[in-house]
Structures are given as C-alpha cells and as structure tokens.
Design a protein around this motif. Sequence first.
Motif, PDB file in Angstrom:
ATOM      1  N   SER A  13       0.341   5.159  -8.681  1.00  0.00           N
ATOM      2  CA  SER A  13       0.916   4.778  -7.397  1.00  0.00           C
ATOM      3  C   SER A  13       0.007   5.267  -6.273  1.00  0.00           C
ATOM      4  CB  SER A  13       2.312   5.385  -7.232  1.00  0.00           C
ATOM      5  OG  SER A  13       2.226   6.785  -7.055  1.00  0.00           O
ATOM      6  N   SER A  14       0.258   4.784  -5.070  1.00  0.00           N
ATOM      7  CA  SER A  14      -0.579   5.198  -3.936  1.00  0.00           C
ATOM      8  C   SER A  14      -0.435   6.687  -3.659  1.00  0.00           C
ATOM      9  CB  SER A  14      -0.214   4.390  -2.682  1.00  0.00           C
ATOM     10  OG  SER A  14       1.122   4.636  -2.295  1.00  0.00           O
ATOM     11  N   HIS A  15       0.786   7.212  -3.763  1.00  0.00           N
ATOM     12  CA  HIS A  15       1.010   8.632  -3.497  1.00  0.00           C
ATOM     13  C   HIS A  15       0.334   9.505  -4.548  1.00  0.00           C
ATOM     14  CE1 HIS A  15       3.735   7.932  -0.190  1.00  0.00           C
ATOM     15  NE2 HIS A  15       4.463   7.113  -0.926  1.00  0.00           N
ATOM     16  N   LYS A  16       0.391   9.083  -5.792  1.00  0.00           N
ATOM     17  CA  LYS A  16      -0.252   9.853  -6.858  1.00  0.00           C
ATOM     18  C   LYS A  16      -1.766   9.857  -6.689  1.00  0.00           C
ATOM     19  CE  LYS A  16       1.526   9.417 -11.072  1.00  0.00           C
ATOM     20  NZ  LYS A  16       2.117   8.794 -12.285  1.00  0.00           N
ATOM     21  N   LEU A  17      -2.323   8.709  -6.369  1.00  0.00           N
ATOM     22  CA  LEU A  17      -3.772   8.632  -6.161  1.00  0.00           C
ATOM     23  C   LEU A  17      -4.210   9.474  -4.962  1.00  0.00           C
ATOM     24  CD1 LEU A  17      -4.917   4.933  -6.719  1.00  0.00           C
ATOM     25  CD2 LEU A  17      -5.605   6.953  -8.003  1.00  0.00           C
ATOM     26  N   LYS A  18      -3.434   9.418  -3.894  1.00  0.00           N
ATOM     27  CA  LYS A  18      -3.776  10.166  -2.681  1.00  0.00           C
ATOM     28  C   LYS A  18      -3.767  11.664  -2.952  1.00  0.00           C
ATOM     29  CE  LYS A  18      -2.633  10.312   2.261  1.00  0.00           C
ATOM     30  NZ  LYS A  18      -2.397  11.753   2.464  1.00  0.00           N
ATOM     31  N   VAL A 192      -3.985   4.360   5.862  1.00  0.00           N
ATOM     32  CA  VAL A 192      -4.933   3.318   5.457  1.00  0.00           C
ATOM     33  C   VAL A 192      -5.015   3.225   3.939  1.00  0.00           C
ATOM     34  CG1 VAL A 192      -7.363   2.661   5.428  1.00  0.00           C
ATOM     35  CG2 VAL A 192      -6.305   3.382   7.569  1.00  0.00           C
ATOM     36  N   PHE A 193      -5.074   4.370   3.269  1.00  0.00           N
ATOM     37  CA  PHE A 193      -5.180   4.388   1.811  1.00  0.00           C
ATOM     38  C   PHE A 193      -3.962   3.725   1.173  1.00  0.00           C
ATOM     39  CE2 PHE A 193      -4.801   6.204  -2.415  1.00  0.00           C
ATOM     40  CZ  PHE A 193      -6.097   6.196  -2.885  1.00  0.00           C
ATOM     41  N   MET A 195      -1.824   1.533   2.490  1.00  0.00           N
ATOM     42  CA  MET A 195      -1.751   0.109   2.760  1.00  0.00           C
ATOM     43  C   MET A 195      -2.829  -0.668   2.001  1.00  0.00           C
ATOM     44  SD  MET A 195       0.911   0.290   4.453  1.00  0.00           S
ATOM     45  CE  MET A 195       1.210  -1.378   5.033  1.00  0.00           C
ATOM     46  N   ALA A 196      -3.991  -0.049   1.812  1.00  0.00           N
ATOM     47  CA  ALA A 196      -5.044  -0.690   1.014  1.00  0.00           C
ATOM     48  C   ALA A 196      -4.588  -0.835  -0.439  1.00  0.00           C
ATOM     49  CB  ALA A 196      -6.333   0.125   1.087  1.00  0.00           C
ATOM     50  N   PHE A 197      -3.880   0.168  -0.935  1.00  0.00           N
ATOM     51  CA  PHE A 197      -3.343   0.111  -2.299  1.00  0.00           C
ATOM     52  C   PHE A 197      -2.329  -1.034  -2.418  1.00  0.00           C
ATOM     53  CE2 PHE A 197      -0.298   1.208  -5.598  1.00  0.00           C
ATOM     54  CZ  PHE A 197      -1.106   1.629  -6.639  1.00  0.00           C
ATOM     55  N   TYR A 198      -1.438  -1.164  -1.434  1.00  0.00           N
ATOM     56  CA  TYR A 198      -0.453  -2.243  -1.461  1.00  0.00           C
ATOM     57  C   TYR A 198      -1.133  -3.609  -1.408  1.00  0.00           C
ATOM     58  CZ  TYR A 198       3.305   1.148  -0.567  1.00  0.00           C
ATOM     59  OH  TYR A 198       4.193   2.187  -0.650  1.00  0.00           O
ATOM     60  N   HIS A 199      -2.186  -3.718  -0.605  1.00  0.00           N
ATOM     61  CA  HIS A 199      -2.939  -4.975  -0.506  1.00  0.00           C
ATOM     62  C   HIS A 199      -3.522  -5.351  -1.866  1.00  0.00           C
ATOM     63  CE1 HIS A 199      -6.391  -7.582   0.465  1.00  0.00           C
ATOM     64  NE2 HIS A 199      -5.678  -7.955   1.508  1.00  0.00           N
ATOM     65  N   LEU A 200      -4.135  -4.372  -2.534  1.00  0.00           N
ATOM     66  CA  LEU A 200      -4.702  -4.604  -3.860  1.00  0.00           C
ATOM     67  C   LEU A 200      -3.609  -4.964  -4.856  1.00  0.00           C
ATOM     68  CD1 LEU A 200      -6.989  -4.423  -5.998  1.00  0.00           C
ATOM     69  CD2 LEU A 200      -6.460  -1.977  -6.176  1.00  0.00           C
ATOM     70  N   VAL A 212      -1.364  -6.548   6.204  1.00  0.00           N
ATOM     71  CA  VAL A 212      -0.486  -5.381   6.093  1.00  0.00           C
ATOM     72  C   VAL A 212      -0.173  -4.835   7.475  1.00  0.00           C
ATOM     73  CG1 VAL A 212      -1.222  -4.785   3.764  1.00  0.00           C
ATOM     74  CG2 VAL A 212      -2.473  -3.867   5.705  1.00  0.00           C
ATOM     75  N   TYR A 213       1.082  -4.414   7.663  1.00  0.00           N
ATOM     76  CA  TYR A 213       1.537  -3.933   8.955  1.00  0.00           C
ATOM     77  C   TYR A 213       2.288  -2.622   8.791  1.00  0.00           C
ATOM     78  CZ  TYR A 213       0.816  -8.851  10.277  1.00  0.00           C
ATOM     79  OH  TYR A 213       0.282 -10.111  10.486  1.00  0.00           O
ATOM     80  N   LEU A 214       2.110  -1.750   9.760  1.00  0.00           N
ATOM     81  CA  LEU A 214       2.947  -0.547   9.860  1.00  0.00           C
ATOM     82  C   LEU A 214       3.942  -0.772  10.988  1.00  0.00           C
ATOM     83  CD1 LEU A 214       0.366   2.375   9.569  1.00  0.00           C
ATOM     84  CD2 LEU A 214       2.117   1.784   7.900  1.00  0.00           C
TER      85      LEU A 214
END
Length: 218
Positions: A13-18, A192-193, A195-200, A212-214
């Motif tokens: 997941s994005s949180h785990k990778l971060k 950024v990290f 949202m980039a993960f979600y895009h991928l 992608v939007y915040l």
Amino acid sequence: MDDYISKNRNFISSHKLKLFKEDEWSYFLKYVQEIPEPTFGERKADYFIIGQAVDDYLTHGKEWWDEHYVEVTTTVTDVEEKIVEVEAAMEETKNKETKTYLNLVEKLKLLKNLNGKIQLTRAENRTVLQIIGEHQENSLFAKRYTKAVLTATIEGFPPLRGELDHFDKEKRQIRDLKTCADIERFDPANYVFQMAFYHLLAEEAEDVRCDVYLDVVD
C-alpha cells in the motif's frame, strides 16, 4: 489488531511503502512484527476522529452517519460493560417505583444509544458540521464521494492495494479528502507519493490514467 494492517497484510500500500522509504526499522516493527503502537488513553486524538467523521459523512451520507455517530456531553468508555453493570443494578433493585430505579432505566437507555457508535463531543460535532458545510459550498469539490478499493499485480512484486476516497473511472478522476487544522500550513507535497501510487494503481487495475486531486478542508 489494527484494521488497516489486517486488510493490507498481503499487499503493498502507499502507506506501507512510504514508511519503508522513511524508516525500515519502523516498517519492520509495524508491518512485519505487527507490534501495536503505544497509545496514551483509549480514545484517538480529536483530529483523527474529526477527519474520519467528515470522511464518513461525505462518503456514506447523513442517514448512515446519524446511525453510526452520536453527540455526547462527555465521552463514555467501556459502554458494554457499563450496560451490564446497570442491568445488574436494576435486577437488584426490589422496588421498581423508586427514583433510583427510574434513573437506572434512563441511564440504560442512554448507554444503549451509545453502544456501537462513535462518540463526538459537542465541540467535535460542531467542528465536523462546520467543515462539511464549508466543503459542500466549494464547487471544486466532489459533492459525494464514491469509495473504491483497487488491487493490481505487477510482475515480480506483491499485489498492490489502495482504498481511494473517490474514484470516477468515467471522468478519470481520483480524489483524496484531507482535513487539517490550518489550510495555509497544509503542504500538498507531503501527499505526492500517495497520489502517485493511486495513479499507478488505477492504471494497472482499471487501465485508465486519472487526474488526481486533493480536496483539503480545515
């Protein structure tokens, strides 16, 4: 067990990778050893509660929110245990006409209304409703969020997983709702990290390249 950890145990997941990128040892303790983080008191910090309450309202709607949240003057812990205690006290009260017994009846009614619900103090509830009002007045934000859980596999890696606040495949949009104390101090670069993960993830899972939007509210 943290619900996030159990849901994402076999995924990236994005949180785990971060966290792995920032501190491998902390990642090992949290996601490999699954050692719970220390807590100071049972209740989460108010900013976590407020953020989750706003997210739930905008995602599930008012009717669902009213069924799962309740405003209280003072938060009550161990509600189920207190219900058992009050019921036992009622059983021991011989005279059912006394003021003591009637007070117990009212207390039981209040506790049952709290049971299974997330409690918001009056100040927290007021803040949540204010944020929701400001959000709904902003024409740039989604009026209703459609959550999506996406999974994908890239050869040579464990499967990817992400819980998106809002995913609209037709409009090619991913939105992530953020609440903060002061929007002027909010730094979108911190996300950024993620949202980039979600895009991928959307590209791999749904074969669509999304903007992608915040959506940030304070």
